[in-house]
Write an enzyme that holds these catalytic residues in place. Structure first.
Site: not given
Ligand code: GAL
Length: 676
Positions: A322-323, A407, A409, A466, A483, A487
């Site tokens: 991830d990040d 992924k 963001d 979303g 997503r 979170d």
């Protein structure tokens, strides 16, 4: 009259006429705020949930209670209080974040006394004054206003009671189920071979093929495959299928696994076409345990742990970074300092990731796949370098390094959106929410196109919470999963608040396109400083059962070097995982709501139905279930308990009832198959 006498007279009148005397003030922040429950963080006295001085709509407050949706504080008044006054609102520490939305509700003895309506970041505080005469139990509630709990920092500022004596005390928050020690339901896999995992696998023509046959049973094991299409080869020892397929087509292969105790066979469909991720991706992601402290070493160790724990034999495949693999824009941490890009504009990883290609090779060498993270803005959510204006180069770089998953963001995209995106004028600065649908879609169209151009299958996972009903268009920008919420954190409120609110997106799930209610929060989680998940035993069964019914990507979020037997039991039940991986790709929806009970149904490829009977209440529920017609069930049905992997009943749906006991916050997960 001497003064002592006067005082005595006043006091005796006061006792008779309490309304006439000036009341005592009891400040809410002087009560035991720790009794409150909330969806994130800890209750704070005179500070916001993230430890900032209380401030609402630009106005500062010295005193109050900083909390977070969904929150509840119960206060015993015993009739002692006369009045409650408070100023409520979203704390300014969310810095205008458009995702913050909260409603404050005051309830006295079960009756609603006041509600704020939806409040957002920057709104001026609303003042509430309620009469409490005769009220015994007061409830202060903070809800997420129906859109998930991201950034819902809630302040009850200047909150005080006027009383005429008597004791006011905070007594608790949301009712919790009685503690239950972890209990293991998943039967141990037999020593004889068993081939687990999905029945179908998608690949694009020309892309490197990697599939490891997930099989339990004693080693050594010998693998073989009948009708493997040309271009692919199987390593008999490791069970890894590699190679590439030149042209589109569908191939039904028979996989075989043999050990000294027996042989297992399984039909497996390889579909070479435009679509990948024909079943939801399963693997691990670094965020929920390591957050900003991820490193190549930790990623390698995670990959090793996935193999050593045996989870690889149940279909778990992806190891996703991830990040924080990139350099940071202003961190004091030396390992995050360095150039963002080279002179040609190609991204430069931070020193914790000295050899990206080597890392990908290492993970592939274990038969696993590897994923990465970025954002369409200049910075990721954590403040590291992201893909803005380098999308094509980044897609090329990920492919060159050998990554299989991205992924992507949203953070910081709002800051730059209007430069290059004609539809972006309504996107707020640094906000997470786009008010303009076209603007919200655009950056994913860009990256989706460049990923597609690579000669590698890269699962494209959209992480924009979303916005703009992503489930309606995510597939059209080559997204494989998206997503649907903010979170997740490891609380019942967070997990159940997300999991039980997926119905509107459900009809859009299909092979290659999955709704993603965020990563798993079982095991040792904690975003940098890990702790055992705060979900109870039964809440964890609910979490895994629900995510499988929802056809969700399953990404383990814990430190896999700290697996315990209970967590492994949750993640290695092949019959439960088979629901998630079912090739029909239909997502469950809630078909029955009765009190605290929610019944979810998912039709499966073999004509059977997976059904989750969930109990959202804290106390166990016993019921005689007879509403089979609502589940579309007819005739005689064999009922199989998927966690225990055994048949528990045969019911004639016309006349029988099925007795069920569902633990508080727990689940019974059954599969109904027409009996022969
Ligand atoms: C969030 C995202 C998390 C994690 C984080 C990294 O926006 O929802 O899952 O990726 O960014 O900074």
């Amino acid at each position: 009259m001497n003064s002592r006498f006067v005082l005595a007279l006043v006091l005796s009148w006061a006792a008779l006429l309490p309304g006439l005397v000036s009341a005592d003030t009891v400040w809410l922040d002087d009560l035991n705020l720790a009794a409150a429950t909330q969806g994130y963080g800890e209750p704070k006295k005179n500070l916001s949930v993230s430890d900032q001085p209380l401030a609402i709509g630009g106005k500062k407050f010295e005193r109050g209670f900083g909390t977070h949706a969904d929150g509840l504080l119960k206060i015993n008044l015993d009739g002692a209080a006369q009045k409650f006054s408070v100023s409520v609102g979203v704390d300014d520490d969310v810095k205008g974040n458009a995702e913050a939305s909260i409603e404050f509700i005051v309830v006295g003895d079960g009756k609603q006394l006041w509600r704020s309506g939806t409040m957002r970041a920057g709104d001026a505080a609303k003042v509430c004054e309620v009469d409490l005469s005769g009220v015994k139990l007061l409830k202060l509630q903070v809800t997420d206003a129906g859109d998930g709990m991201s950034w819902d920092h809630a302040d009850w500022a200047d909150a005080k009671f006027e009383t005429a004596g008597g004791k006011i005390s905070a007594t608790g928050g949301e009712e919790k189920p009685a503690p239950v020690a972890p209990y293991i339901l998943t039967p141990a896999a037999p020593a004889t071979p068993r081939i687990n995992g999905a029945n179908v696998f998608g690949v694009r023509p020309g892309s490197p093929f990697l599939f490891t046959i997930p099989a339990t049973g004693e080693r050594p094991m010998k693998f073989s495959a009948k009708n493997l299409p040309s271009g692919l080869k199987l390593d008999a020892k490791t069970g890894r299928i590699t190679g590439a397929l030149k042209t589109k087509g569908e191939f039904t292969v028979t996989l075989r696994a043999k050990n000294s105790l027996g042989t297992a066979e399984k039909k497996f469909r390889i579909v070479c076409g435009d679509q990948i991720a024909l079943t939801p991706p399963m693997g691990w992601n670094s965020w929920n345990c390591f957050a900003g402290a991820v490193s190549a070493d930790r990623v390698k160790r995670a990959a090793n742990a996935l193999v050593k724990s045996g989870l690889v034999n149940h279909g778990w495949t992806y190891i996703n970074v991830d990040d924080f693999w990139e350099n940071h824009r202003n961190s004091k941490d030396k390992t995050l300092q360095g150039p963002f890009r080279d002179t040609n504009g190609f991204i430069v990883p931070n020193v914790r990731f000295p050899d990206m290609k080597g890392l990908a090779d290492y993970v592939h060498g274990l038969g696993l796949k590897i994923g990465l993270y970025s954002s369409p803005g200049p910075w990721t959510c954590g403040g590291c370098a992201a893909s803005w204006q380098h999308e094509q180069q980044d897609a090329q770089t990920y492919a060159k390094w050998g990554f299989d998953y991205l992924k992507y963001d949203w953070c910081s995209y709002g800051e730059v959106a209007s430069g290059g995106n004609p539809d972006a004028k309504d996107i707020p600065l640094w906000g997470k929410t786009a008010t303009n649908d076209a603007g919200a879609i655009y950056p994913y169209t860009v990256m989706g196109k460049f990923l597609r151009e690579q000669k590698r299958d890269i699962v494209f996972s959209l992480c924009q919470y979303g916005m703009a009903d992503v489930w309606k268009w995510g597939g059209s920008v080559n997204g494989n999963c998206w997503r649907t919420t903010g979170d997740i954190v490891d609380t019942w409120k967070s997990m159940s608040g997300i999991g039980f609110r997926q119905d509107k997106a459900a009809p859009f799930a299909k092979p290659g396109n999955w709704n993603d209610p965020d990563m798993l929060i079982v095991g040792e989680v904690g975003w940098g400083r890990t702790h055992p998940t705060r979900l109870t035993t039964d809440e964890q069964y609910t979490h895994i059962s629900l995510w499988c019914l929802l056809a969700s990507p399953l990404l383990i979020g814990c430190d896999m070097e700290k697996f315990d037997d209970f967590t492994l039991n949750l993640l290695s039940n092949d019959e439960v995982l088979a629901v998630d991986q079912d090739e029909l790709g239909r997502e469950a929806t809630c078909v029955i709501t009765a009190g605290d009970v929610r019944i979810y149904e998912r039709p499966l490829a073999d004509g059977s139905q997976a059904v989750g009977f969930f109990n959202l209440g804290a106390k166990p529920v016993e019921l005689q279930f007879g509403e089979f017609a609502k589940l579309g069930l007819v005739g005689k049905q064999t009922v199989r308990d998927l966690w225990r992997q055994k048949n528990v009943a045969t019911v004639d749906v016309a006349k029988d009832a099925l007795p069920l006991t569902i633990p508080g916050h727990g689940v019974v997960l059954y599969k109904f198959t027409t009996a022969k």
